[in-house]
Design a protein around this motif. Structure first.
Motif, mmCIF file in Angstrom:
data_model
loop_
_atom_site.group_PDB
_atom_site.id
_atom_site.type_symbol
_atom_site.label_atom_id
_atom_site.label_comp_id
_atom_site.label_asym_id
_atom_site.label_seq_id
_atom_site.Cartn_x
_atom_site.Cartn_y
_atom_site.Cartn_z
ATOM 1 N N PRO A 185 43.311 45.823 38.283
ATOM 2 C CA PRO A 185 42.596 45.711 39.566
ATOM 3 C C PRO A 185 41.235 46.376 39.498
ATOM 4 C CG PRO A 185 44.351 47.339 39.699
ATOM 5 C CD PRO A 185 44.519 46.651 38.380
ATOM 6 N N LYS A 186 40.327 45.905 40.349
ATOM 7 C CA LYS A 186 38.994 46.482 40.402
ATOM 8 C C LYS A 186 39.047 47.898 40.969
ATOM 9 C CE LYS A 186 36.625 42.058 41.042
ATOM 10 N NZ LYS A 186 35.727 41.282 41.932
ATOM 11 N N GLY B 34 53.065 42.753 31.277
ATOM 12 C CA GLY B 34 52.091 43.372 32.178
ATOM 13 C C GLY B 34 50.690 43.489 31.608
ATOM 14 N N PRO B 35 50.531 43.856 30.306
ATOM 15 C CA PRO B 35 49.179 43.969 29.756
ATOM 16 C C PRO B 35 48.374 42.668 29.775
ATOM 17 C CG PRO B 35 50.744 45.144 28.369
ATOM 18 C CD PRO B 35 51.544 44.391 29.381
ATOM 19 N N CYS B 36 49.024 41.527 29.936
ATOM 20 C CA CYS B 36 48.291 40.257 29.998
ATOM 21 C C CYS B 36 47.561 40.085 31.329
ATOM 22 C CB CYS B 36 49.252 39.077 29.811
ATOM 23 S SG CYS B 36 49.924 38.908 28.146
ATOM 24 N N PHE B 37 48.009 40.772 32.362
ATOM 25 C CA PHE B 37 47.446 40.589 33.692
ATOM 26 C C PHE B 37 46.245 41.523 33.879
ATOM 27 C CE2 PHE B 37 51.649 38.960 33.837
ATOM 28 C CZ PHE B 37 51.622 37.921 34.747
ATOM 29 N N PRO B 38 45.165 41.025 34.450
ATOM 30 C CA PRO B 38 43.948 41.840 34.579
ATOM 31 C C PRO B 38 44.171 43.051 35.467
ATOM 32 C CG PRO B 38 43.768 39.829 35.879
ATOM 33 C CD PRO B 38 45.012 39.686 35.058
ATOM 34 N N THR C 72 36.728 49.220 42.790
ATOM 35 C CA THR C 72 36.059 49.276 44.097
ATOM 36 C C THR C 72 36.556 48.151 44.985
ATOM 37 O OG1 THR C 72 34.232 47.910 43.267
ATOM 38 C CG2 THR C 72 33.994 50.309 43.096
ATOM 39 N N GLY C 73 36.201 48.221 46.258
ATOM 40 C CA GLY C 73 36.583 47.176 47.192
ATOM 41 C C GLY C 73 37.869 47.504 47.928
ATOM 42 N N ARG C 74 38.520 46.483 48.450
ATOM 43 C CA ARG C 74 39.744 46.658 49.209
ATOM 44 C C ARG C 74 40.877 47.146 48.296
ATOM 45 N NH1 ARG C 74 39.971 41.144 52.894
ATOM 46 N NH2 ARG C 74 38.021 41.496 54.066
ATOM 47 N N PRO C 75 41.891 47.755 48.887
ATOM 48 C CA PRO C 75 43.041 48.171 48.076
ATOM 49 C C PRO C 75 43.654 46.956 47.380
ATOM 50 C CG PRO C 75 43.128 49.205 50.237
ATOM 51 C CD PRO C 75 42.006 48.218 50.282
ATOM 52 N N PRO C 76 43.832 47.014 46.061
ATOM 53 C CA PRO C 76 44.312 45.837 45.334
ATOM 54 C C PRO C 76 45.804 45.599 45.561
ATOM 55 C CG PRO C 76 44.145 47.706 43.855
ATOM 56 C CD PRO C 76 43.595 48.166 45.180
ATOM 57 N N MET C 77 46.199 44.336 45.419
ATOM 58 C CA MET C 77 47.619 44.006 45.467
ATOM 59 C C MET C 77 48.266 44.366 44.136
ATOM 60 S SD MET C 77 47.930 40.376 47.496
ATOM 61 C CE MET C 77 49.724 40.524 47.525
ATOM 62 N N HIS D 233 44.971 34.738 43.316
ATOM 63 C CA HIS D 233 45.292 35.459 42.082
ATOM 64 C C HIS D 233 45.860 34.492 41.043
ATOM 65 C CE1 HIS D 233 44.814 39.259 44.280
ATOM 66 N NE2 HIS D 233 44.867 39.865 43.117
ATOM 67 N N PHE D 234 46.816 33.665 41.469
ATOM 68 C CA PHE D 234 47.433 32.721 40.538
ATOM 69 C C PHE D 234 46.418 31.728 39.988
ATOM 70 C CE2 PHE D 234 49.346 28.448 40.066
ATOM 71 C CZ PHE D 234 50.103 28.687 38.925
ATOM 72 N N ASP D 235 45.523 31.256 40.856
ATOM 73 C CA ASP D 235 44.505 30.299 40.411
ATOM 74 C C ASP D 235 43.606 30.911 39.342
ATOM 75 O OD1 ASP D 235 43.150 27.714 40.686
ATOM 76 O OD2 ASP D 235 41.511 28.872 41.540
ATOM 77 N N ARG D 236 43.221 32.174 39.522
ATOM 78 C CA ARG D 236 42.405 32.845 38.502
ATOM 79 C C ARG D 236 43.185 33.033 37.211
ATOM 80 N NH1 ARG D 236 40.450 36.007 42.959
ATOM 81 N NH2 ARG D 236 41.971 37.647 42.498
ATOM 82 N N TRP D 237 44.462 33.390 37.331
ATOM 83 C CA TRP D 237 45.281 33.577 36.136
ATOM 84 C C TRP D 237 45.443 32.261 35.380
ATOM 85 C CZ3 TRP D 237 49.737 36.746 38.889
ATOM 86 C CH2 TRP D 237 49.229 38.000 39.240
ATOM 87 N N ALA D 238 45.591 31.156 36.110
ATOM 88 C CA ALA D 238 45.727 29.856 35.460
ATOM 89 C C ALA D 238 44.447 29.493 34.713
ATOM 90 C CB ALA D 238 46.067 28.786 36.493
ATOM 91 N N LYS D 239 43.296 29.793 35.301
ATOM 92 C CA LYS D 239 42.017 29.449 34.678
ATOM 93 C C LYS D 239 41.740 30.293 33.437
ATOM 94 C CE LYS D 239 39.816 27.861 38.957
ATOM 95 N NZ LYS D 239 38.815 28.171 40.006
ATOM 96 N N THR D 240 42.209 31.527 33.430
ATOM 97 C CA THR D 240 41.909 32.436 32.312
ATOM 98 C C THR D 240 43.036 32.526 31.291
ATOM 99 O OG1 THR D 240 42.697 34.309 33.659
ATOM 100 C CG2 THR D 240 40.336 33.830 33.694
#
Length: 294
Positions: free
Chosen positions: A22-23, A16-20, A25-30, A65-72
Motif C-alpha cells: 500500500p501507498k 502475499g509478496p506478489c501483491f503491491p 500517503t493518502g487514505r488508509p489502505p485496504m 484493486h483487482f483490475d490493477r492486479w489483472a493488468k500488472t
C-alpha cells in the motif's frame, strides 16, 4: 475471518509478496489479503461486483484493486510462486496433459465492442485481444480455455481463445506458456517430460514440434490418419508409438477443469475482458495448487 474464507495464513505467506504494498500517503489502505479474499468470493460464487459482502469493504474499491492486479500480472505471479513451491518440494509431476474446455459467455461479458479481425488468443500476460477471447460457436458466444496440467491435475499454463478455435493449432502456444521458476539460480523450467493429449491433437506438425524439443508424446492416432498412411504403403511410414497404459493418465486435465469450474465465475464467464478472466483463472489455480491434497 469467516470459516468459508480460502486464503489462509499459509497461503498468504507464500503469495502475499506478489501483491503491491500500500501507498505510504493518502487514505488508509485496504488490507490486500482481505481484497484478495473478496475477489476469490466474487468468482467462487459468480456474483456481481456490487453484491460483494460489506465485510470486505467497498465493492468498487475491491474491483479497482483487482483490475490493477489483472493488468500488472499479480495473479499470474501468485500462480508461478505456487508452482515453484511445489517443484522445489519435488511434488510437481512433469508428465503433463493438454486439452481445452468451452465456457459460455454471459450476456454481461459481451457488451464491449469486439474487433474479431485482431489477435484471436490471450496469454497470461500481454495486450488485450481485439475479440476479448470471445467467439461464436454452436453454443453461441463462448470462450475456450486451452490448458496444460501437471500429472496431478494442477494447472501449469493456459491460453484463452474464442470458442471456435481449433485445439490442434494451439498446442505449441499453450506449452510455450509453461514457466516454472527454480528455487535457486538458473532459468525457469519450460519443458515437460511427456505430453498426453487426445485425438484433437495428433497432427504431424504437433508431433514434430514435440520431438524437436525432446518431449515424449502419448497421442492416439486418428482413424483417417491411419488409413491415409496405409494407402501410401511403405511411403506412409510407421505408425507413431502409443502406450495405452500411459494414456490412462490423461484424465487429470479433465479433473483440473472440473476443479476450476467449481468457481461459478469461471464455469460461466461474466468478465468483459480476457485479462480479468485470465486473472480469475490464475487465482483459482493458485489456491488449487496450495490446498489440493495429492
Amino acid at each position: 475471518m469467516s470459516d468459508r474464507d480460502v486464503i489462509t495464513d499459509e497461503v498468504w505467506a507464500l503469495i502475499g509478496p506478489c501483491f503491491p504494498a500500500p501507498k505510504a500517503t493518502g487514505r488508509p489502505p485496504m488490507d490486500r489479503r482481505l481484497v484478495a479474499e473478496a475477489v476469490a468470493w466474487k468468482f467462487r460464487t459468480g456474483s456481481p461486483w456490487r453484491d460483494v459482502p460489506e465485510r470486505f469493504g467497498n465493492w468498487n474499491t475491491i474491483y479497482r484493486h483487482f483490475d490493477r492486479w489483472a493488468k500488472t500480472g499479480v495473479c499470474a505471479c501468485a500462480l508461478e510462486r505456487a508452482q515453484q513451491a511445489a517443484d522445489a518440494q519435488g511434488e510437481l509431476d512433469w508428465v503433463c496433459s493438454i486439452d481445452s474446455t468451452i465456457v459460455r459467455a454471459h450476456q454481461h461479458a459481451a457488451t464491449l465492442p469486439r474487433h474479431t479481425g485482431g489477435p484471436s488468443n490471450y496469454k497470461n500476460l500481454g495486450p488485450e485481444p481485439g475479440d476479448h477471447a470471445i467467439g461464436r460457436s454452436r453454443g453461441g458466444l463462448t470462450c475456450k480455455i486451452h490448458a496444460v496440467s501437471d500429472g496431478k491435475g494442477r494447472l501449469l499454463a493456459f491460453v484463452l481463445t474464442g470458442g471456435q478455435a481449433a485445439d490442434t493449432s494451439l498446442l505449441p502456444e499453450v506449452l510455450d506458456q509453461i514457466r516454472v521458476p527454480r528455487p535457486g539460480p538458473g532459468r525457469p523450467r519450460t519443458r515437460p517430460d511427456r505430453v498426453l493429449a487426445d485425438k484433437g491433437y495428433p497432427s504431424r506438425a504437433n508431433r514434430a514440434w514435440l520431438a524437436e524439443r525432446g518431449i515424449k508424446a502419448t497421442i492416439p492416432d486418428r482413424q483417417d490418419q491411419a488409413a491415409h498412411r496405409r494407402r501410401r504403403g511403405s511411403a506412409g511410414g510407421r505408425p507413431p508409438a502409443f502406450d495405452p497404459e500411459v494414456y490412462r493418465g490423461r484424465n487429470v486435465i479433465e479433473r483440473c477443469f472440473a476443479k476450476l469450474k467449481q468457481w461459478r465465475g469461471i464455469a460461466m464467464r461474466t468478465c468483459k475482458t480476457a485479462r480479468s478472466y485470465a486473472a480469475a483463472i490464475s487465482l483459482a489455480a493458485t489456491l488449487h495448487w496450495l490446498t489440493s491434497k495429492v
